[in-house]
Design a protein around this motif. Sequence first.
Motif, PDB file in Angstrom:
ATOM      1  N   GLN A  89      84.010  -5.295   8.802  1.00 13.43           N
ATOM      2  CA  GLN A  89      82.644  -5.739   9.053  1.00 13.43           C
ATOM      3  C   GLN A  89      81.866  -6.003   7.772  1.00 13.43           C
ATOM      4  O   GLN A  89      81.216  -7.017   7.627  1.00 13.43           O
ATOM      5  CB  GLN A  89      81.896  -4.705   9.900  1.00 13.43           C
ATOM      6  N   SER A  90      81.928  -5.081   6.841  1.00 13.84           N
ATOM      7  CA  SER A  90      81.141  -5.215   5.615  1.00 13.84           C
ATOM      8  C   SER A  90      82.081  -5.271   4.410  1.00 13.84           C
ATOM      9  O   SER A  90      82.584  -4.246   3.956  1.00 13.84           O
ATOM     10  CB  SER A  90      80.176  -4.048   5.468  1.00 13.84           C
ATOM     11  N   VAL A  91      82.295  -6.484   3.898  1.00 14.53           N
ATOM     12  CA  VAL A  91      83.170  -6.624   2.740  1.00 14.53           C
ATOM     13  C   VAL A  91      82.531  -6.007   1.497  1.00 14.53           C
ATOM     14  O   VAL A  91      83.219  -5.460   0.643  1.00 14.53           O
ATOM     15  CB  VAL A  91      83.558  -8.103   2.503  1.00 14.53           C
ATOM     16  N   GLU A  92      81.235  -6.084   1.415  1.00 14.61           N
ATOM     17  CA  GLU A  92      80.508  -5.475   0.297  1.00 14.61           C
ATOM     18  C   GLU A  92      80.705  -3.960   0.304  1.00 14.61           C
ATOM     19  O   GLU A  92      80.921  -3.334  -0.724  1.00 14.61           O
ATOM     20  CB  GLU A  92      79.020  -5.844   0.391  1.00 14.61           C
ATOM     21  N   GLN A  93      80.672  -3.359   1.482  1.00 19.09           N
ATOM     22  CA  GLN A  93      80.870  -1.917   1.601  1.00 19.09           C
ATOM     23  C   GLN A  93      82.296  -1.538   1.203  1.00 19.09           C
ATOM     24  O   GLN A  93      82.510  -0.524   0.548  1.00 19.09           O
ATOM     25  CB  GLN A  93      80.587  -1.457   3.032  1.00 19.09           C
ATOM     26  N   PHE A  94      83.265  -2.360   1.576  1.00 17.85           N
ATOM     27  CA  PHE A  94      84.655  -2.112   1.189  1.00 17.85           C
ATOM     28  C   PHE A  94      84.763  -2.020  -0.338  1.00 17.85           C
ATOM     29  O   PHE A  94      85.363  -1.088  -0.863  1.00 17.85           O
ATOM     30  CB  PHE A  94      85.564  -3.233   1.713  1.00 17.85           C
ATOM     31  N   VAL A  95      84.178  -2.979  -1.044  1.00 21.07           N
ATOM     32  CA  VAL A  95      84.233  -2.996  -2.507  1.00 21.07           C
ATOM     33  C   VAL A  95      83.497  -1.792  -3.076  1.00 21.07           C
ATOM     34  O   VAL A  95      83.996  -1.102  -3.973  1.00 21.07           O
ATOM     35  CB  VAL A  95      83.656  -4.315  -3.074  1.00 21.07           C
ATOM     36  N   ARG A  96      82.327  -1.516  -2.539  1.00 18.13           N
ATOM     37  CA  ARG A  96      81.517  -0.398  -3.048  1.00 18.13           C
ATOM     38  C   ARG A  96      82.234   0.939  -2.866  1.00 18.13           C
ATOM     39  O   ARG A  96      82.192   1.807  -3.741  1.00 18.13           O
ATOM     40  CB  ARG A  96      80.173  -0.383  -2.317  1.00 18.13           C
ATOM     41  N   GLU A  97      82.923   1.133  -1.740  1.00 21.54           N
ATOM     42  CA  GLU A  97      83.614   2.400  -1.490  1.00 21.54           C
ATOM     43  C   GLU A  97      84.917   2.504  -2.290  1.00 21.54           C
ATOM     44  O   GLU A  97      85.331   3.590  -2.668  1.00 21.54           O
ATOM     45  CB  GLU A  97      83.906   2.550   0.003  1.00 21.54           C
ATOM     46  N   ARG A  98      85.553   1.400  -2.542  1.00 23.79           N
ATOM     47  CA  ARG A  98      86.826   1.389  -3.262  1.00 23.79           C
ATOM     48  C   ARG A  98      86.624   1.499  -4.783  1.00 23.79           C
ATOM     49  O   ARG A  98      87.493   1.999  -5.499  1.00 23.79           O
ATOM     50  CB  ARG A  98      87.563   0.093  -2.913  1.00 23.79           C
ATOM     51  N   PHE A  99      85.485   1.045  -5.264  1.00 19.98           N
ATOM     52  CA  PHE A  99      85.200   0.990  -6.699  1.00 19.98           C
ATOM     53  C   PHE A  99      85.395   2.339  -7.417  1.00 19.98           C
ATOM     54  O   PHE A  99      86.112   2.393  -8.425  1.00 19.98           O
ATOM     55  CB  PHE A  99      83.789   0.440  -6.934  1.00 19.98           C
ATOM     56  N   LYS A 137      87.221   4.892  -6.694  1.00 17.38           N
ATOM     57  CA  LYS A 137      88.642   5.260  -6.699  1.00 17.38           C
ATOM     58  C   LYS A 137      89.396   4.469  -7.757  1.00 17.38           C
ATOM     59  O   LYS A 137      90.254   5.009  -8.453  1.00 17.38           O
ATOM     60  CB  LYS A 137      89.247   4.994  -5.320  1.00 17.38           C
ATOM     61  N   GLU A 138      89.077   3.204  -7.875  1.00 15.49           N
ATOM     62  CA  GLU A 138      89.758   2.363  -8.857  1.00 15.49           C
ATOM     63  C   GLU A 138      89.346   2.708 -10.275  1.00 15.49           C
ATOM     64  O   GLU A 138      90.172   2.677 -11.183  1.00 15.49           O
ATOM     65  CB  GLU A 138      89.507   0.886  -8.561  1.00 15.49           C
ATOM     66  N   VAL A 139      88.093   3.057 -10.485  1.00 11.77           N
ATOM     67  CA  VAL A 139      87.652   3.496 -11.823  1.00 11.77           C
ATOM     68  C   VAL A 139      88.406   4.763 -12.204  1.00 11.77           C
ATOM     69  O   VAL A 139      88.895   4.899 -13.329  1.00 11.77           O
ATOM     70  CB  VAL A 139      86.118   3.718 -11.862  1.00 11.77           C
TER      71      VAL A 139
END
Length: 93
Positions: free
Chosen positions: A45-55, A57-59
């Motif tokens: 639903q929210s691609v922006e939320q996907f990026v924000r939540e994954r960020f 973890k990736e850092v």
Amino acid sequence: MSRRRVLVVVLCEDQQHEVFVRRYLYGLSYARHDLYIMKPPPGVQSVEQFVRERFPKEVGARREAAQTRTRSGLVTVVDADERTVEDRRRQLR
């Protein structure tokens, strides 16, 4: 002397962001196998939320890689559709 390869993780919202970043990095002499693309699976639903939540973890993963002297990088792309650029920066901080 050969250049050590660098894995670049690209965290993006959609296909358009992916194509933009790929072409930019190819222009900097990165190869296809140097890149790992992460984008939301279909139906999210929210691609922006996907990026924000994954960020975060990736850092964290990039910091761990640095401790083992593995060369890696993270490119994160989000657009400011409904917010300002400064709001997006603040969210990622």
